[in-house]
Design a protein around this motif. Structure first.
Motif, short mmCIF file in Angstrom:
data_model
loop_
_atom_site.label_atom_id
_atom_site.label_comp_id
_atom_site.label_asym_id
_atom_site.label_seq_id
_atom_site.Cartn_x
_atom_site.Cartn_y
_atom_site.Cartn_z
N GLY A 1 0.78 -1.01 0.08
CA GLY A 1 0.09 -0.10 -0.14
C GLY A 1 0.92 1.30 -0.13
O GLY A 1 1.85 1.09 -0.58
N LEU A 2 0.56 2.23 0.75
CA LEU A 2 1.12 3.32 0.74
C LEU A 2 2.49 3.29 1.52
O LEU A 2 3.38 4.29 1.40
N ASP A 3 2.95 2.17 2.00
CA ASP A 3 4.19 1.81 2.78
C ASP A 3 5.28 1.17 1.70
O ASP A 3 6.24 0.78 2.07
N GLU A 4 4.61 1.22 0.58
CA GLU A 4 5.57 0.54 -0.64
C GLU A 4 6.72 1.29 -0.87
O GLU A 4 6.87 2.64 -0.81
N PRO A 5 7.85 0.96 -0.78
CA PRO A 5 9.13 1.75 -1.00
C PRO A 5 9.07 2.28 -2.17
O PRO A 5 8.77 1.75 -3.29
N ASP A 6 9.83 3.69 -2.15
CA ASP A 6 9.95 4.51 -3.53
C ASP A 6 8.67 4.73 -4.21
O ASP A 6 8.68 5.34 -5.30
N LEU A 7 7.42 4.44 -3.30
CA LEU A 7 6.25 5.05 -4.17
C LEU A 7 5.95 6.46 -4.32
O LEU A 7 6.44 7.45 -3.56
N VAL A 8 5.63 6.87 -5.68
CA VAL A 8 5.26 8.12 -6.14
C VAL A 8 3.80 8.06 -6.82
O VAL A 8 3.61 7.14 -7.22
N LEU A 9 3.37 9.39 -6.95
CA LEU A 9 2.50 9.76 -7.93
C LEU A 9 3.25 10.04 -9.15
O LEU A 9 4.10 10.92 -9.30
N LEU A 10 2.38 9.66 -10.01
CA LEU A 10 2.73 10.07 -11.62
C LEU A 10 1.44 10.85 -12.13
O LEU A 10 0.43 10.31 -11.84
N LYS A 11 1.57 12.12 -12.23
CA LYS A 11 0.53 13.07 -12.58
C LYS A 11 0.82 13.37 -14.04
O LYS A 11 1.77 13.92 -14.28
N VAL A 12 -0.47 12.97 -14.77
CA VAL A 12 -0.29 13.47 -16.06
C VAL A 12 -1.13 14.73 -16.29
O VAL A 12 -2.39 14.74 -16.11
N ASN A 13 -0.53 15.79 -16.89
CA ASN A 13 -1.02 17.11 -17.00
C ASN A 13 -1.63 16.93 -18.56
O ASN A 13 -0.86 17.23 -19.41
N ILE A 14 -2.81 17.11 -18.58
CA ILE A 14 -3.56 16.62 -20.16
C ILE A 14 -3.42 17.99 -20.96
O ILE A 14 -3.95 19.05 -20.41
#
Length: 150
Positions: free
Chosen positions: A115-128
């Motif tokens: 879950g949110l404790d996944e190592p190196d977790l980031v959000l990838l935001k695509v600006n349309i």
């Protein structure tokens, strides 16, 4: 010039087009200038600024590609409805715990077991920036939505 009402309507149209499609195919440009694609589970709805969010690891090829070249495409398909959507824009990696909590969905546990404790977790935001779509069996010409004029 696009008014905020027009922009809001365009974003709403895109939301409707991909509402029942949970996965998209993200295409990035690798270090050799070649296209690289991988499936991505969209997290939540398109926000009012015209962005789609995905979770990923900061240690992936797609993350490395985005650090070098932010130009991306995400395609969504619903063949049974003969709907095809191509979203182009720019991507960025976002490490914001509050935004991650806001975007988290239980379905993501399949790919991110910690879950949110996944190592190196980031959000990838695509600006349309632009959307081309085909949503009719008789239409061979795409319709276009211009979300951001960047």
């Amino acid at each position: 010039m696009t008014t905020s009402t027009d922009r809001g309507q365009q974003i709403q149209k895109l939301r409707e087009l991909i509402a029942d499609i949970s996965c998209g195919m993200l295409t990035t440009i690798d270090q050799n200038g070649r296209l690289h694609s991988c499936p991505m589970y969209k997290s939540g709805d398109i926000n009012s600024e015209g962005a789609i969010w995905f979770f990923t690891s900061a240690n992936t090829q797609k993350a490395d590609d985005i650090k070098r070249n932010q130009q991306v495409n995400v395609s969504f398909t619903s063949p049974d409805k003969q709907r095809y959507v191509s979203v182009s824009g720019t991507a960025e990696l976002v490490k914001d715990r509050n935004k991650m909590q806001e975007q988290w969905q239980p379905e993501l546990q399949t790919w991110l077991p910690k879950g949110l404790d996944e190592p190196d977790l980031v959000l990838l935001k695509v600006n349309i920036h632009k959307v081309d779509y085909w949503d009719s069996p008789s239409s061979i010409h795409p319709q276009t939505i211009g979300v951001n004029s960047r």
